[in-house]
Design a protein around this motif. Structure first.
Motif, PDB file in Angstrom:
ATOM      1  N   LEU A   1       0.879  -1.170   0.000  1.00 22.56           N
ATOM      2  CA  LEU A   1       0.000   0.000   0.000  1.00 22.56           C
ATOM      3  C   LEU A   1       0.915   1.218   0.000  1.00 22.56           C
ATOM      4  O   LEU A   1       1.660   1.447   0.966  1.00 22.56           O
ATOM      5  N   ILE A   2       0.876   1.998  -1.073  1.00 20.02           N
ATOM      6  CA  ILE A   2       1.842   3.075  -1.287  1.00 20.02           C
ATOM      7  C   ILE A   2       1.156   4.435  -1.129  1.00 20.02           C
ATOM      8  O   ILE A   2       0.197   4.735  -1.847  1.00 20.02           O
ATOM      9  N   PRO A   3       1.634   5.287  -0.204  1.00 18.35           N
ATOM     10  CA  PRO A   3       1.054   6.628  -0.079  1.00 18.35           C
ATOM     11  C   PRO A   3       1.571   7.566  -1.169  1.00 18.35           C
ATOM     12  O   PRO A   3       2.691   7.424  -1.653  1.00 18.35           O
ATOM     13  N   LEU A   4       0.728   8.518  -1.562  1.00 13.94           N
ATOM     14  CA  LEU A   4       1.121   9.546  -2.531  1.00 13.94           C
ATOM     15  C   LEU A   4       0.470  10.856  -2.116  1.00 13.94           C
ATOM     16  O   LEU A   4      -0.766  10.963  -2.088  1.00 13.94           O
ATOM     17  N   ALA A   5       1.295  11.854  -1.785  1.00 14.58           N
ATOM     18  CA  ALA A   5       0.768  13.154  -1.368  1.00 14.58           C
ATOM     19  C   ALA A   5       0.234  13.922  -2.574  1.00 14.58           C
ATOM     20  O   ALA A   5       0.855  13.937  -3.642  1.00 14.58           O
ATOM     21  N   LEU A   6      -0.926  14.556  -2.394  1.00 15.62           N
ATOM     22  CA  LEU A   6      -1.488  15.423  -3.428  1.00 15.62           C
ATOM     23  C   LEU A   6      -1.307  16.881  -2.999  1.00 15.62           C
ATOM     24  O   LEU A   6      -1.867  17.297  -1.971  1.00 15.62           O
ATOM     25  N   PRO A   7      -0.544  17.660  -3.744  1.00 15.50           N
ATOM     26  CA  PRO A   7      -0.347  19.061  -3.371  1.00 15.50           C
ATOM     27  C   PRO A   7      -1.681  19.798  -3.259  1.00 15.50           C
ATOM     28  O   PRO A   7      -2.582  19.621  -4.080  1.00 15.50           O
TER      29      PRO A   7
ATOM     30  N   ALA B   1     -10.208  -6.299  -0.610  1.00 15.09           N
ATOM     31  CA  ALA B   1     -10.829  -5.386   0.351  1.00 15.09           C
ATOM     32  C   ALA B   1     -10.296  -5.630   1.755  1.00 15.09           C
ATOM     33  O   ALA B   1      -9.895  -4.685   2.465  1.00 15.09           O
ATOM     34  N   GLU B   2     -10.285  -6.876   2.187  1.00 14.40           N
ATOM     35  CA  GLU B   2      -9.763  -7.198   3.514  1.00 14.40           C
ATOM     36  C   GLU B   2      -8.306  -6.770   3.644  1.00 14.40           C
ATOM     37  O   GLU B   2      -7.884  -6.229   4.672  1.00 14.40           O
ATOM     38  N   SER B   3      -7.534  -6.996   2.580  1.00  8.95           N
ATOM     39  CA  SER B   3      -6.130  -6.614   2.596  1.00  8.95           C
ATOM     40  C   SER B   3      -5.968  -5.103   2.756  1.00  8.95           C
ATOM     41  O   SER B   3      -5.127  -4.632   3.531  1.00  8.95           O
ATOM     42  N   ILE B   4      -6.764  -4.316   2.043  1.00  7.25           N
ATOM     43  CA  ILE B   4      -6.691  -2.860   2.152  1.00  7.25           C
ATOM     44  C   ILE B   4      -6.969  -2.407   3.577  1.00  7.25           C
ATOM     45  O   ILE B   4      -6.208  -1.611   4.161  1.00  7.25           O
ATOM     46  N   PHE B   5      -8.026  -2.887   4.173  1.00  7.70           N
ATOM     47  CA  PHE B   5      -8.389  -2.425   5.523  1.00  7.70           C
ATOM     48  C   PHE B   5      -7.373  -2.886   6.564  1.00  7.70           C
ATOM     49  O   PHE B   5      -7.089  -2.150   7.521  1.00  7.70           O
ATOM     50  N   ARG B   6      -6.815  -4.058   6.393  1.00  4.80           N
ATOM     51  CA  ARG B   6      -5.794  -4.516   7.328  1.00  4.80           C
ATOM     52  C   ARG B   6      -4.555  -3.626   7.238  1.00  4.80           C
ATOM     53  O   ARG B   6      -3.974  -3.227   8.254  1.00  4.80           O
TER      54      ARG B   6
ATOM     55  N   GLU C   1      -2.782   3.732   9.873  1.00  4.36           N
ATOM     56  CA  GLU C   1      -2.703   5.038   9.215  1.00  4.36           C
ATOM     57  C   GLU C   1      -3.529   6.088   9.979  1.00  4.36           C
ATOM     58  O   GLU C   1      -4.401   5.740  10.787  1.00  4.36           O
ATOM     59  N   PRO C   2      -3.272   7.377   9.746  1.00  2.00           N
ATOM     60  CA  PRO C   2      -4.016   8.427  10.456  1.00  2.00           C
ATOM     61  C   PRO C   2      -5.531   8.335  10.261  1.00  2.00           C
ATOM     62  O   PRO C   2      -6.295   8.664  11.171  1.00  2.00           O
ATOM     63  N   HIS C   3      -5.956   7.926   9.081  1.00  2.01           N
ATOM     64  CA  HIS C   3      -7.383   7.764   8.780  1.00  2.01           C
ATOM     65  C   HIS C   3      -7.586   6.331   8.270  1.00  2.01           C
ATOM     66  O   HIS C   3      -7.631   6.091   7.058  1.00  2.01           O
ATOM     67  N   PRO C   4      -7.709   5.370   9.180  1.00  2.00           N
ATOM     68  CA  PRO C   4      -7.676   3.954   8.789  1.00  2.00           C
ATOM     69  C   PRO C   4      -8.875   3.476   7.976  1.00  2.00           C
ATOM     70  O   PRO C   4      -8.765   2.482   7.261  1.00  2.00           O
ATOM     71  N   VAL C   5     -10.002   4.155   8.077  1.00  2.00           N
ATOM     72  CA  VAL C   5     -11.182   3.775   7.292  1.00  2.00           C
ATOM     73  C   VAL C   5     -11.338   4.775   6.157  1.00  2.00           C
ATOM     74  O   VAL C   5     -11.682   5.935   6.384  1.00  2.00           O
ATOM     75  N   PRO C   6     -11.076   4.370   4.929  1.00  2.00           N
ATOM     76  CA  PRO C   6     -11.129   5.314   3.815  1.00  2.00           C
ATOM     77  C   PRO C   6     -12.527   5.897   3.617  1.00  2.00           C
ATOM     78  O   PRO C   6     -13.535   5.210   3.804  1.00  2.00           O
ATOM     79  N   GLU C   7     -12.549   7.165   3.223  1.00  2.00           N
ATOM     80  CA  GLU C   7     -13.813   7.783   2.809  1.00  2.00           C
ATOM     81  C   GLU C   7     -14.280   7.156   1.496  1.00  2.00           C
ATOM     82  O   GLU C   7     -15.459   6.889   1.316  1.00  2.00           O
ATOM     83  N   TRP C   8     -13.326   6.957   0.592  1.00  2.00           N
ATOM     84  CA  TRP C   8     -13.619   6.387  -0.718  1.00  2.00           C
ATOM     85  C   TRP C   8     -12.588   5.324  -1.071  1.00  2.00           C
ATOM     86  O   TRP C   8     -11.412   5.456  -0.718  1.00  2.00           O
ATOM     87  N   ILE C   9     -13.001   4.283  -1.769  1.00  2.00           N
ATOM     88  CA  ILE C   9     -12.103   3.405  -2.500  1.00  2.00           C
ATOM     89  C   ILE C   9     -12.488   3.537  -3.969  1.00  2.00           C
ATOM     90  O   ILE C   9     -13.661   3.377  -4.324  1.00  2.00           O
TER      91      ILE C   9
ATOM     92  N   GLY D   1      -9.416  12.933   5.777  1.00  2.00           N
ATOM     93  CA  GLY D   1      -9.645  11.503   5.625  1.00  2.00           C
ATOM     94  C   GLY D   1      -8.680  10.877   4.642  1.00  2.00           C
ATOM     95  O   GLY D   1      -7.618  11.438   4.329  1.00  2.00           O
ATOM     96  N   SER D   2      -9.056   9.725   4.131  1.00  2.00           N
ATOM     97  CA  SER D   2      -8.187   8.988   3.218  1.00  2.00           C
ATOM     98  C   SER D   2      -8.984   8.454   2.035  1.00  2.00           C
ATOM     99  O   SER D   2     -10.195   8.237   2.127  1.00  2.00           O
ATOM    100  N   VAL D   3      -8.256   8.262   0.935  1.00  2.00           N
ATOM    101  CA  VAL D   3      -8.809   7.680  -0.290  1.00  2.00           C
ATOM    102  C   VAL D   3      -7.824   6.621  -0.767  1.00  2.00           C
ATOM    103  O   VAL D   3      -6.610   6.860  -0.809  1.00  2.00           O
ATOM    104  N   VAL D   4      -8.334   5.450  -1.116  1.00  2.00           N
ATOM    105  CA  VAL D   4      -7.492   4.358  -1.607  1.00  2.00           C
ATOM    106  C   VAL D   4      -7.901   4.018  -3.030  1.00  2.00           C
ATOM    107  O   VAL D   4      -9.099   3.981  -3.356  1.00  2.00           O
ATOM    108  N   THR D   5      -6.920   3.782  -3.870  1.00  2.03           N
ATOM    109  CA  THR D   5      -7.176   3.319  -5.233  1.00  2.03           C
ATOM    110  C   THR D   5      -6.231   2.176  -5.560  1.00  2.03           C
ATOM    111  O   THR D   5      -5.447   1.745  -4.706  1.00  2.03           O
ATOM    112  N   ILE D   6      -6.288   1.677  -6.780  1.00  2.47           N
ATOM    113  CA  ILE D   6      -5.553   0.469  -7.154  1.00  2.47           C
ATOM    114  C   ILE D   6      -4.563   0.784  -8.268  1.00  2.47           C
ATOM    115  O   ILE D   6      -4.931   1.389  -9.278  1.00  2.47           O
TER     116      ILE D   6
END
Length: 372
Positions: free
Chosen positions: A31-37, A171-176, A181-189, A317-322
């Motif tokens: 799971l790789i973080p990427l900052a959005l300016p 899905a299980e892998s993402i949440f685990r 993380e600071p916002h462990p439950v994503p607002e959006w996937i 919050g957080s957003v996760v994508t693939i």
């Protein structure tokens, strides 16, 4: 004389054991973080599915499809596996077919990247190329009849082959992995629909676990799935929609409504022009320092829309994508300047539009539903 039931069951048991052992040897994907300016309060992450042994998200699907077919008694020792695919699923299925000692034939559009064709052949499969994407299914069924093989049919069985409640699905892998993380439950996937299997797994899992996370599907330009989803929301679903051509963003978008696309598992959809998908792809590649595929770009446009919506609402919050696959598979298409000329795509204008979106612009040419 045919194979006896006892011999068949012995072969199935051994085949399932081989697939389980292969899974046990495999590590999870990163799971790789990427900052959005401009959006410091919103964390964005990529689930990097390119690190699977066959290089894409479809490795999970292929494993599930093989186990499902074996558990149903559909596969036979020595009989070929046939699949309709735009490439990545076929690469992964060829891997599992070789693991079990089965012949594999991929029925694919003639526009499939040469890198994907080479990857299928490297895994021991062979490719049957056809002109029109909508003819994939009929050609696959005919090949299965002619060879005595089994048509795996990912577009029908993807949503039911995956154990969406657990078993280390995506899905299980993402949440685990998000747990610390600071916002462990994503607002959006954010995902993109091909078979619809990933969106369905994600949507079912978050509902089953009671998470408030919403699922956003980003559909490419040449696809019927966004329009079908909109017809579902309007209460008049039209599953007869068809297109003559296939998506230019390989692996996602469909020329017809697929049985595995379950609209009720999706909370919102956006339709993304191909040029903008590829501009976003190039941005992500530059930000991560390595090439990604076009479908990752399509999804990242959806990510930015979700981030903008959260920002406007004053929500952290957080957003996760693939990250679906590596851009190395598209060296002769999306990373070749002449490809854009041949397809009439003005990538410079699209990159300028993408830069404006990064600065907060909300373009009017991105049809979206369910984002409010």
């Amino acid at each position: 004389m045919g194979v006896s039931t006892f011999q068949q069951r012995e072969w199935e048991t051994a085949a399932i054991a081989k697939i389980k052992a292969d899974f046990n040897r495999s590590a999870d994907t990163h799971l790789i973080p990427l900052a959005l300016p401009g959006y410091p309060d919103i964390d964005v992450y990529f689930k990097d599915e390119s690190s699977h042994p066959t290089g894409s998200l479809k490795h999970r699907l292929a494993r599930s499809l093989f186990l499902y077919a074996l558990a149903n008694g559909w596969l036979r020792e020595g009989a070929p596996i046939i699949e309709a695919s735009s490439g990545s699923t076929a690469v992964s299925e060829a891997y599992f077919a070789r693991l079990l000692g089965l012949p594999f034939i991929a029925v694919m559009p003639s526009t499939t990247s040469p890198e994907k064709i080479a990857a299928i052949e490297f895994q021991g499969g062979r490719c049957h190329l056809i002109g029109r994407a909508r003819d994939l299914y009929g050609a696959s069924q005919q090949l299965a009849r002619d060879t005595g093989g089994h048509f795996m049919d990912q577009f029908t069985y993807a949503e039911r082959a995956t154990d969406w409640r657990a078993n280390n699905n995506i899905a299980e892998s993402i949440f685990r992995q998000m747990a610390l993380e600071p916002h462990p439950v994503p607002e959006w996937i954010v995902c993109s629909p091909g078979t619809g299997g990933t969106a369905t797994t994600l949507g079912r899992y978050v509902r089953y676990c009671g998470y408030p996370t919403r699922i956003l599907c980003a559909d490419p330009e040449i696809s019927v799935l966004f329009d079908y989803y909109r017809s579902e929301l309007a209460g008049a679903p039209d599953s007869t929609m068809v297109l003559e051509e296939g998506s230019r963003i390989e692996g996602i978008g469909r020329p017809r409504v697929e049985p595995s696309f379950i609209a009720g598992c999706v909370d919102a959809m956006v339709k993304v022009p191909d040029a903008l998908s590829l501009a976003a792809m190039r941005y992500v590649s530059g930000s991560l320092g390595r090439r990604v595929g076009g479908s990752t770009g399509t999804q990242f446009v959806g990510v930015l829309l979700a981030v903008q919506r959260m920002h406007e609402e004053g929500r952290a919050g957080s957003v996760v994508t693939i990250l679906c696959d590596s851009g190395d598979r598209y060296a002769h298409s999306y990373y070749e300047p002449q490809w854009y000329v041949r397809h009439g795509i003005d990538i410079e204008s699209a990159e300028a539009q993408w830069a404006r979106m990064l600065c907060g612009e909300r373009p009017s040419d991105l049809p979206a539903v369910g984002m409010h």
